[in-house]
Design a protein around this motif. Structure first.
Motif, PDB file in Angstrom:
ATOM      1  N   MET A   1      16.001 -62.063  -3.024  1.00 41.05           N
ATOM      2  CA  MET A   1      15.155 -62.749  -1.981  1.00 41.05           C
ATOM      3  C   MET A   1      13.839 -62.994  -2.416  1.00 41.05           C
ATOM      4  SD  MET A   1      16.413 -63.551   0.518  1.00 41.05           S
ATOM      5  CE  MET A   1      17.784 -63.084   1.961  1.00 41.05           C
ATOM      6  N   VAL A   2      13.192 -62.182  -3.341  1.00 45.87           N
ATOM      7  CA  VAL A   2      12.002 -62.490  -3.879  1.00 45.87           C
ATOM      8  C   VAL A   2      11.990 -63.720  -4.838  1.00 45.87           C
ATOM      9  CG1 VAL A   2      10.179 -61.469  -5.523  1.00 45.87           C
ATOM     10  CG2 VAL A   2      11.313 -60.103  -3.945  1.00 45.87           C
ATOM     11  N   LEU A   3      13.187 -63.978  -5.397  1.00 40.92           N
ATOM     12  CA  LEU A   3      13.326 -65.100  -6.364  1.00 40.92           C
ATOM     13  C   LEU A   3      13.122 -66.186  -5.304  1.00 40.92           C
ATOM     14  CD1 LEU A   3      13.822 -66.214  -8.860  1.00 40.92           C
ATOM     15  CD2 LEU A   3      16.105 -66.302  -8.184  1.00 40.92           C
ATOM     16  N   TYR A   4      13.295 -66.440  -4.224  1.00 40.75           N
ATOM     17  CA  TYR A   4      13.431 -67.471  -3.170  1.00 40.75           C
ATOM     18  C   TYR A   4      11.927 -67.789  -2.906  1.00 40.75           C
ATOM     19  CZ  TYR A   4      18.431 -67.114  -2.267  1.00 40.75           C
ATOM     20  OH  TYR A   4      19.683 -67.011  -2.266  1.00 40.75           O
ATOM     21  N   GLY A   5      11.062 -66.708  -2.687  1.00 38.81           N
ATOM     22  CA  GLY A   5       9.462 -66.862  -2.499  1.00 38.81           C
ATOM     23  C   GLY A   5       9.139 -67.679  -3.731  1.00 38.81           C
ATOM     24  N   VAL A   6       9.433 -67.237  -4.991  1.00 43.08           N
ATOM     25  CA  VAL A   6       9.043 -67.685  -6.433  1.00 43.08           C
ATOM     26  C   VAL A   6       9.544 -69.341  -6.436  1.00 43.08           C
ATOM     27  CG1 VAL A   6       8.904 -67.650  -8.829  1.00 43.08           C
ATOM     28  CG2 VAL A   6       8.629 -65.468  -7.413  1.00 43.08           C
ATOM     29  N   ALA A   7      10.669 -69.559  -5.981  1.00 46.42           N
ATOM     30  CA  ALA A   7      11.088 -70.717  -6.116  1.00 46.42           C
ATOM     31  C   ALA A   7      10.431 -71.596  -4.868  1.00 46.42           C
ATOM     32  CB  ALA A   7      12.500 -70.810  -5.651  1.00 46.42           C
ATOM     33  N   ALA A   8      10.235 -71.083  -3.714  1.00 47.56           N
ATOM     34  CA  ALA A   8       9.297 -72.061  -2.938  1.00 47.56           C
ATOM     35  C   ALA A   8       7.890 -72.426  -3.583  1.00 47.56           C
ATOM     36  CB  ALA A   8       9.185 -71.300  -1.520  1.00 47.56           C
ATOM     37  N   LEU A   9       7.380 -71.214  -4.205  1.00 46.06           N
ATOM     38  CA  LEU A   9       6.169 -71.651  -4.791  1.00 46.06           C
ATOM     39  C   LEU A   9       6.087 -72.624  -5.976  1.00 46.06           C
ATOM     40  CD1 LEU A   9       3.202 -70.350  -4.722  1.00 46.06           C
ATOM     41  CD2 LEU A   9       3.735 -69.566  -6.947  1.00 46.06           C
ATOM     42  N   ALA A  10       7.195 -72.459  -6.609  1.00 49.08           N
ATOM     43  CA  ALA A  10       7.407 -73.557  -7.847  1.00 49.08           C
ATOM     44  C   ALA A  10       7.689 -74.918  -7.293  1.00 49.08           C
ATOM     45  CB  ALA A  10       8.497 -73.075  -8.629  1.00 49.08           C
ATOM     46  N   LEU A  11       8.469 -75.010  -6.242  1.00 47.11           N
ATOM     47  CA  LEU A  11       8.645 -76.383  -5.492  1.00 47.11           C
ATOM     48  C   LEU A  11       7.406 -77.060  -4.931  1.00 47.11           C
ATOM     49  CD1 LEU A  11      10.843 -78.473  -4.935  1.00 47.11           C
ATOM     50  CD2 LEU A  11      11.240 -77.303  -2.798  1.00 47.11           C
ATOM     51  N   CYS A  12       6.682 -76.106  -4.529  1.00 45.47           N
ATOM     52  CA  CYS A  12       5.509 -76.832  -3.795  1.00 45.47           C
ATOM     53  C   CYS A  12       4.364 -77.044  -4.852  1.00 45.47           C
ATOM     54  CB  CYS A  12       4.719 -75.460  -2.892  1.00 45.47           C
ATOM     55  SG  CYS A  12       5.488 -75.225  -1.204  1.00 45.47           S
ATOM     56  N   MET A  13       4.362 -76.215  -6.119  1.00 44.35           N
ATOM     57  CA  MET A  13       3.359 -76.646  -7.297  1.00 44.35           C
ATOM     58  C   MET A  13       4.072 -77.975  -7.834  1.00 44.35           C
ATOM     59  SD  MET A  13       0.941 -75.732  -8.858  1.00 44.35           S
ATOM     60  CE  MET A  13       0.055 -75.673 -10.274  1.00 44.35           C
ATOM     61  N   LEU A  14       5.126 -78.110  -8.025  1.00 46.23           N
ATOM     62  CA  LEU A  14       5.774 -79.484  -8.637  1.00 46.23           C
ATOM     63  C   LEU A  14       5.459 -80.484  -7.813  1.00 46.23           C
ATOM     64  CD1 LEU A  14       9.331 -78.496  -9.931  1.00 46.23           C
ATOM     65  CD2 LEU A  14       7.192 -79.087 -11.202  1.00 46.23           C
ATOM     66  N   PRO A  59      11.278 -59.989   1.963  1.00 46.86           N
ATOM     67  CA  PRO A  59      11.454 -60.023   0.448  1.00 46.86           C
ATOM     68  C   PRO A  59      11.067 -61.296  -0.072  1.00 46.86           C
ATOM     69  CG  PRO A  59      13.318 -58.941   1.175  1.00 46.86           C
ATOM     70  CD  PRO A  59      12.630 -59.384   2.573  1.00 46.86           C
ATOM     71  N   THR A  60      11.406 -62.357   0.626  1.00 42.61           N
ATOM     72  CA  THR A  60      10.950 -63.662   0.234  1.00 42.61           C
ATOM     73  C   THR A  60       9.379 -64.030   0.327  1.00 42.61           C
ATOM     74  OG1 THR A  60      13.113 -64.637   0.924  1.00 42.61           O
ATOM     75  CG2 THR A  60      11.087 -66.181   0.527  1.00 42.61           C
ATOM     76  N   GLU A  61       8.899 -63.434   1.482  1.00 41.64           N
ATOM     77  CA  GLU A  61       7.296 -63.456   1.460  1.00 41.64           C
ATOM     78  C   GLU A  61       6.466 -62.673   0.380  1.00 41.64           C
ATOM     79  OE1 GLU A  61       4.007 -62.380   5.041  1.00 41.64           O
ATOM     80  OE2 GLU A  61       6.258 -62.180   5.260  1.00 41.64           O
ATOM     81  N   GLN A  62       7.363 -61.448  -0.085  1.00 43.30           N
ATOM     82  CA  GLN A  62       6.740 -60.778  -1.192  1.00 43.30           C
ATOM     83  C   GLN A  62       6.661 -61.646  -2.381  1.00 43.30           C
ATOM     84  OE1 GLN A  62       5.360 -57.846  -0.915  1.00 43.30           O
ATOM     85  NE2 GLN A  62       5.854 -57.979   1.291  1.00 43.30           N
ATOM     86  N   GLY A  63       7.798 -62.426  -2.644  1.00 41.41           N
ATOM     87  CA  GLY A  63       7.702 -63.304  -3.695  1.00 41.41           C
ATOM     88  C   GLY A  63       6.450 -64.151  -3.734  1.00 41.41           C
ATOM     89  N   VAL A  64       6.307 -65.030  -2.609  1.00 45.58           N
ATOM     90  CA  VAL A  64       5.191 -65.805  -2.557  1.00 45.58           C
ATOM     91  C   VAL A  64       3.831 -65.158  -2.601  1.00 45.58           C
ATOM     92  CG1 VAL A  64       3.884 -67.209  -0.924  1.00 45.58           C
ATOM     93  CG2 VAL A  64       6.401 -67.493  -1.131  1.00 45.58           C
TER      94      VAL A  64
END
Length: 133
Positions: A1-14, A59-64
């Motif tokens: 789930m942490v990975l989903y937060g990082v993926a959301a951040l990466a998508l927003c960055m792109l 957990p997703t929030e923790q990734g962000v």
């Protein structure tokens, strides 16, 4: 789930960098114009909407939050790539603009601090909340 937060951040960055590049081309500048800022705005809006819909697990929030903590060092690193010596060598306008922004920001601190007025203090933390912190 942490990975989903990082993926959301990466998508927003792109997407933010794409918007910054398009804006740079639109104004005739050979640079990215505000891409990181757009990315952070997209991230705030996206996470807020997901949270309101209940689709943003802890957990997703923790990734962000992990990458959000690195936001300021990233911005500083990006700003350090700017050619400051060349800008100042081109004339005093860069220094005047920087000092003007600094003065305006300092002058607005008391004004912004008064927005919203006084509020009640937060209640004391429960034992459960202390354990989570």
């Amino acid at each position: 789930m942490v990975l989903y937060g990082v993926a959301a951040l990466a998508l927003c960055m792109l997407v933010g960098m794409l918007i910054g590049d398009v804006l740079g081309v639109a104004v005739g500048v050979d640079a990215n114009v505000g891409g990181v800022g757009f990315a952070m705005i997209l991230l705030v809006v996206a996470t807020d909407r997901l949270r309101k819909r209940g689709l943003f697990p802890k957990p997703t929030e923790q990734g962000v939050l992990f990458w959000s903590a690195l936001y300021i060092p990233i911005v500083i690193a990006m700003a350090s790539t700017q050619n400051v010596a060349e800008a100042i060598g081109g004339g005093p306008m860069a220094a005047i603009a920087g000092l003007g922004a600094l003065a305006a920001g300092a002058a607005l601190v008391p004004v912004i601090a008064r927005i919203g007025g006084q509020s009640e203090p937060l209640p004391a933390m429960t034992e459960e909340e202390k354990a989570e912190a």
